[in-house]
Design a protein around this motif. Sequence first.
Motif, PDB file in Angstrom:
ATOM      1  N   ILE A 177       3.708  -3.550   9.323  1.00 36.30           N
ATOM      2  CA  ILE A 177       4.225  -2.558   8.390  1.00 36.30           C
ATOM      3  C   ILE A 177       3.238  -2.399   7.239  1.00 36.30           C
ATOM      4  O   ILE A 177       2.916  -3.369   6.543  1.00 36.30           O
ATOM      5  CB  ILE A 177       5.611  -2.977   7.843  1.00 36.30           C
ATOM      6  N   ASN A 178       2.754  -1.174   7.046  1.00 39.17           N
ATOM      7  CA  ASN A 178       1.878  -0.897   5.914  1.00 39.17           C
ATOM      8  C   ASN A 178       2.706  -1.043   4.633  1.00 39.17           C
ATOM      9  O   ASN A 178       3.705  -0.333   4.460  1.00 39.17           O
ATOM     10  CB  ASN A 178       1.300   0.515   6.021  1.00 39.17           C
ATOM     11  N   PRO A 179       2.317  -1.966   3.729  1.00 43.04           N
ATOM     12  CA  PRO A 179       3.181  -2.271   2.579  1.00 43.04           C
ATOM     13  C   PRO A 179       3.334  -1.126   1.583  1.00 43.04           C
ATOM     14  O   PRO A 179       4.280  -1.127   0.797  1.00 43.04           O
ATOM     15  CB  PRO A 179       2.487  -3.472   1.929  1.00 43.04           C
ATOM     16  N   VAL A 180       2.419  -0.135   1.583  1.00 43.46           N
ATOM     17  CA  VAL A 180       2.516   0.909   0.568  1.00 43.46           C
ATOM     18  C   VAL A 180       3.376   2.093   0.990  1.00 43.46           C
ATOM     19  O   VAL A 180       3.884   2.832   0.150  1.00 43.46           O
ATOM     20  CB  VAL A 180       1.117   1.414   0.139  1.00 43.46           C
ATOM     21  N   LEU A 218      -8.321  10.820  -4.816  1.00 37.14           N
ATOM     22  CA  LEU A 218      -7.339  10.356  -3.838  1.00 37.14           C
ATOM     23  C   LEU A 218      -6.430  11.508  -3.426  1.00 37.14           C
ATOM     24  O   LEU A 218      -5.984  12.309  -4.267  1.00 37.14           O
ATOM     25  CB  LEU A 218      -6.504   9.218  -4.415  1.00 37.14           C
ATOM     26  N   VAL A 219      -6.172  11.597  -2.119  1.00 39.36           N
ATOM     27  CA  VAL A 219      -5.233  12.576  -1.562  1.00 39.36           C
ATOM     28  C   VAL A 219      -4.330  11.851  -0.577  1.00 39.36           C
ATOM     29  O   VAL A 219      -4.646  10.752  -0.104  1.00 39.36           O
ATOM     30  CB  VAL A 219      -5.966  13.745  -0.852  1.00 39.36           C
ATOM     31  N   ASN A 220      -3.190  12.464  -0.276  1.00 40.02           N
ATOM     32  CA  ASN A 220      -2.234  11.898   0.710  1.00 40.02           C
ATOM     33  C   ASN A 220      -1.912  10.439   0.396  1.00 40.02           C
ATOM     34  O   ASN A 220      -1.731   9.619   1.296  1.00 40.02           O
ATOM     35  CB  ASN A 220      -2.803  11.995   2.134  1.00 40.02           C
ATOM     36  N   SER A 221      -1.848  10.127  -0.907  1.00 42.55           N
ATOM     37  CA  SER A 221      -1.699   8.727  -1.314  1.00 42.55           C
ATOM     38  C   SER A 221      -0.604   8.529  -2.356  1.00 42.55           C
ATOM     39  O   SER A 221      -0.718   7.672  -3.246  1.00 42.55           O
ATOM     40  CB  SER A 221      -3.032   8.193  -1.863  1.00 42.55           C
ATOM     41  N   ASP A 222       0.447   9.373  -2.282  1.00 42.36           N
ATOM     42  CA  ASP A 222       1.609   9.180  -3.152  1.00 42.36           C
ATOM     43  C   ASP A 222       1.192   9.136  -4.612  1.00 42.36           C
ATOM     44  O   ASP A 222       0.508  10.043  -5.093  1.00 42.36           O
ATOM     45  CB  ASP A 222       2.359   7.905  -2.723  1.00 42.36           C
ATOM     46  N   PHE A 223       1.553   8.058  -5.324  1.00 40.55           N
ATOM     47  CA  PHE A 223       1.301   7.983  -6.769  1.00 40.55           C
ATOM     48  C   PHE A 223      -0.181   7.856  -7.119  1.00 40.55           C
ATOM     49  O   PHE A 223      -0.567   8.000  -8.273  1.00 40.55           O
ATOM     50  CB  PHE A 223       2.090   6.821  -7.385  1.00 40.55           C
ATOM     51  N   LEU A 224      -1.043   7.579  -6.133  1.00 37.76           N
ATOM     52  CA  LEU A 224      -2.483   7.498  -6.392  1.00 37.76           C
ATOM     53  C   LEU A 224      -3.164   8.854  -6.306  1.00 37.76           C
ATOM     54  O   LEU A 224      -4.300   9.011  -6.787  1.00 37.76           O
ATOM     55  CB  LEU A 224      -3.150   6.536  -5.396  1.00 37.76           C
ATOM     56  N   SER A 225      -2.524   9.813  -5.700  1.00 35.30           N
ATOM     57  CA  SER A 225      -3.154  11.118  -5.470  1.00 35.30           C
ATOM     58  C   SER A 225      -3.599  11.738  -6.787  1.00 35.30           C
ATOM     59  O   SER A 225      -2.864  11.715  -7.788  1.00 35.30           O
ATOM     60  CB  SER A 225      -2.188  12.065  -4.749  1.00 35.30           C
ATOM     61  N   GLY A 226      -4.820  12.286  -6.781  1.00 34.14           N
ATOM     62  CA  GLY A 226      -5.407  12.890  -7.968  1.00 34.14           C
ATOM     63  C   GLY A 226      -6.275  11.950  -8.775  1.00 34.14           C
ATOM     64  O   GLY A 226      -7.035  12.391  -9.643  1.00 34.14           O
ATOM     65  N   MET A 227      -6.158  10.651  -8.517  1.00 39.34           N
ATOM     66  CA  MET A 227      -6.971   9.671  -9.254  1.00 39.34           C
ATOM     67  C   MET A 227      -8.367   9.581  -8.654  1.00 39.34           C
ATOM     68  O   MET A 227      -8.581   9.849  -7.475  1.00 39.34           O
ATOM     69  CB  MET A 227      -6.338   8.276  -9.201  1.00 39.34           C
ATOM     70  N   ARG A 245       4.949  -6.311  -7.063  1.00 35.96           N
ATOM     71  CA  ARG A 245       5.918  -6.429  -5.961  1.00 35.96           C
ATOM     72  C   ARG A 245       5.674  -7.641  -5.068  1.00 35.96           C
ATOM     73  O   ARG A 245       6.352  -7.828  -4.062  1.00 35.96           O
ATOM     74  CB  ARG A 245       5.886  -5.145  -5.122  1.00 35.96           C
ATOM     75  N   GLY A 246       4.695  -8.466  -5.422  1.00 35.51           N
ATOM     76  CA  GLY A 246       4.419  -9.656  -4.625  1.00 35.51           C
ATOM     77  C   GLY A 246       3.864  -9.352  -3.253  1.00 35.51           C
ATOM     78  O   GLY A 246       4.014 -10.153  -2.320  1.00 35.51           O
ATOM     79  N   LEU A 247       3.182  -8.201  -3.120  1.00 32.31           N
ATOM     80  CA  LEU A 247       2.638  -7.794  -1.820  1.00 32.31           C
ATOM     81  C   LEU A 247       1.133  -8.056  -1.704  1.00 32.31           C
ATOM     82  O   LEU A 247       0.560  -7.851  -0.640  1.00 32.31           O
ATOM     83  CB  LEU A 247       2.898  -6.297  -1.601  1.00 32.31           C
ATOM     84  N   GLY A 248       0.533  -8.481  -2.783  1.00 29.57           N
ATOM     85  CA  GLY A 248      -0.903  -8.739  -2.766  1.00 29.57           C
ATOM     86  C   GLY A 248      -1.393  -9.065  -4.152  1.00 29.57           C
ATOM     87  O   GLY A 248      -0.606  -9.110  -5.120  1.00 29.57           O
TER      88      GLY A 248
END
Length: 862
Positions: A316-319, A382-391, A407-410
């Motif tokens: 499962i991709n965590p993001v 960044l594109v197609n990357s949710d909250f990262l898009s535009g950065m 979130r303790g994922l990395g």
Amino acid sequence: MSDFRPDQIEPKWQAFWQKNKTFKVEEDLSKPSFFVLDMFPYPSGSGLHVGHVEGYTATDIMARFKRARGFDVLHPMGWDAFGLPAEQHAINTGTHPRDTTVKNIETFKGQLQALGFAYDWDREINTTDPDYYRWTQWIFLKLYEQGLAYIAEVPVNWCPALGTVLANEEVIDGRSERGGHPVIRKPMRQWMLKITAYAERLLEDLEIIDWPEHLKDMQRNWIGRSQGAEVDFKVDAGSAKGLDANIRVFTTRPDTLFGATYMVLAPEHPLVDDLASEAQREAVDAYRKEAATKSELQRTELQKEKSGVFTGAYAINPVNGARIPIWIADYVLYGYGTGAIMAVPGHDERDWEFAKTHGLAIVEVISGGDVREAAHTGDGELVNSDFLSGMKVKEAKKSIIAWLEERGLGQGTINYKLRDWLFSRQRYWGEPFPILHREDGEIVTLPEEQLPLTLPDVERYQPSGTGESPLATIEDWVNTVDPRDGTPARRETNTMPQWAGSCWYYLRYIDPKNDEAPVDPEKEKRWMPVDLYVGGAEHAVLHLLYARFWHKVLYDIGVVSTKEPFQRVVNQGMILGVTYQYFKTPAGEPVSFKEVGDRQDLSPATIPADKVVWKNDVPFHPEHGVELEEIVEKMSKSRGNVVNPDDVIAEYGADSLRLYEMFMGPLEQTKPWNSRGVSGVHRFLSRIWRLIAGDEGLSATMVDEDPTDETLRQLHRTIKKVTEDTEELRYNTAIAAMMEYVNFLYKLDTVPKSAVAPLVQMLAPYAPHTAEELWERLGNEPSVINAPWPAFEEKWLEDDSYELAVQVMGKLRGEITVPKDADEEAVVKLARANPKVEEHLAGKTIRRVIFVPGRILNFVAN
């Protein structure tokens, strides 16, 4: 003896130096210290070739030069004598490796002494001497105590047919060099050293040492520091028989997580067995078996086709919660990082190729390219990357790492390409580990007072057949007891690698007879760090990195006082061998390389350099007369182009060999060997000999007179040039300066002894035997090495005249020689005496004279 006879001079002075211990370290605390070191040689049966001589001559010149300059010099030599070749010889012949090693050392030492190297032989060390490896074992115990030595299951090269583990260099294209048997990668119990714990310090301290920048870069790249994040991908339990596990990856591009469309694990990854589905089990097992036959080089650098097998499981991709397939592929190595990667094919060329080959999804997450055609590895938003898009990428990296950590994922982390050091061999001929394995499973160390733990004498050196060292078969040595309480125990049967003894040998040279410690602290403080370390570029990474690591551990426990062992490192260039090629017809008829053309029926043949006949600087076959082609390659027995220094010494003498190798070009440069060049340098030494000692004692041209001012100017310029160039290891130009001075002296009717003695002193580091004999002939007490280096005086470096350009109306019309103190009136007079200048002034009126002393004289006239 009026002729120049190296065969008589050189043995005479070698015997003198040996008898009088001329090169013994003085340990004079009133003098500054200078530690000059050669990289530790392995004494092979073939002895030295002329390539080895280059580095040893370079350090010898510096040692002699520094001693003449008032330094207390430490210039030692010893033997890195454990290793595979001696053991292989023992297996083949039954001769004890110790006997082979002693014989090889005798050969090497004899060759080094025949070259006149100024070693203090009282400090000679040998890694196979128990008095030496006692302290290698002691250092290992310190590493163990510091938590830097541990046991792990590590893939090794296992040859079932030979029943032994093979070193990487013994495996060629997946088969054993000896016998051509299949070799597989097999996990086995190995000792490891935790060099990764020192990775950051090994990087940082490159800034405080004087090494060539390319050498530092090689170490930086080997350590391979990279910033990024560790990310956990949850295994999709439904696709993996209910497995509850995370797969951790390290990535330098956490900003591309939304573009991760599959994962790849190394075939050796411990989760693979649990991940493989029943449908994929057969394919997974077959692929893992095939991967085990490949070397790491084949799996990475040489891997063209990106092969792999789907495990049948998903992660499962965590993001974004996407379900992505888990593959195995042999280009991922379990020893690198976590042994698993997230694949972002839109923005990584290797991942893109793999995805295209296996029909996997490719998603664009960085704008600026067309991921349908190729991976876009450049910058962008960044594109197609949710909250990262535009950065931008830099901002996105910071944001995603913070998001993962919340979130303790990395977590953000620094990773290194450097891996822990595999520090054991399944061999007999190496340092035994001072380790006991108790029957209750506890690992304990031998008490220090029981060191050294020596190798047992055996009759057979054959591999055990189980992958263990031959020591495992010697029951009366292996089976012992824990000295603390008498509990039965077995000795460690692996031995240390050859690297072990060479990691710290420079310290033992400082205090070779000490039986209380590896080195006396006060002596260590005086001599360390090594001032100049010269050796081949092939040791640029591993040996130098390992030695730096051990030194830092010894620094941490107070054994040494410096952070780094080698202040200055210089790699001498390779000397290439030369052979001469022609061709043969099927009937054996010779054909010149110039006549080959498109013919396919010819086979190449070569002639050694010493057999060639030269006509007008063109090489010809000695019997058939065909013209030959010069082939320049690395020296090797198989190519038949190795030059034995013994042969050169027999024909020209050691001084000619030493001088030629330094005159070939800059020390660090790769250079082809040319036997005719040796004869040229030999003629130069003969000229010096005739100049000074052409008769039975001294040449008739030698006189006790004061030198002229011109002679003094030439002498002091030469001293300055030779001094500065020798200090900076520009040996070829220092020799050239001496040659120019000799040419000048030959023009004199008589030669003042006081103008010759400094020449002999300058020659002494380069051609020591010849210099010793000439020094004695000039009426001095030997040895010339004890005479202080000649100093130059500034007043003799300046000319008492100079060349001046003369112009008429701004155009150059001539040059004149002007006394340094001449005024304008005198200079004008000299200029008008020049026929060319006067020709352009004829019939004109001089309106103005422009005179700039030392630069120009210009007549303005009409």
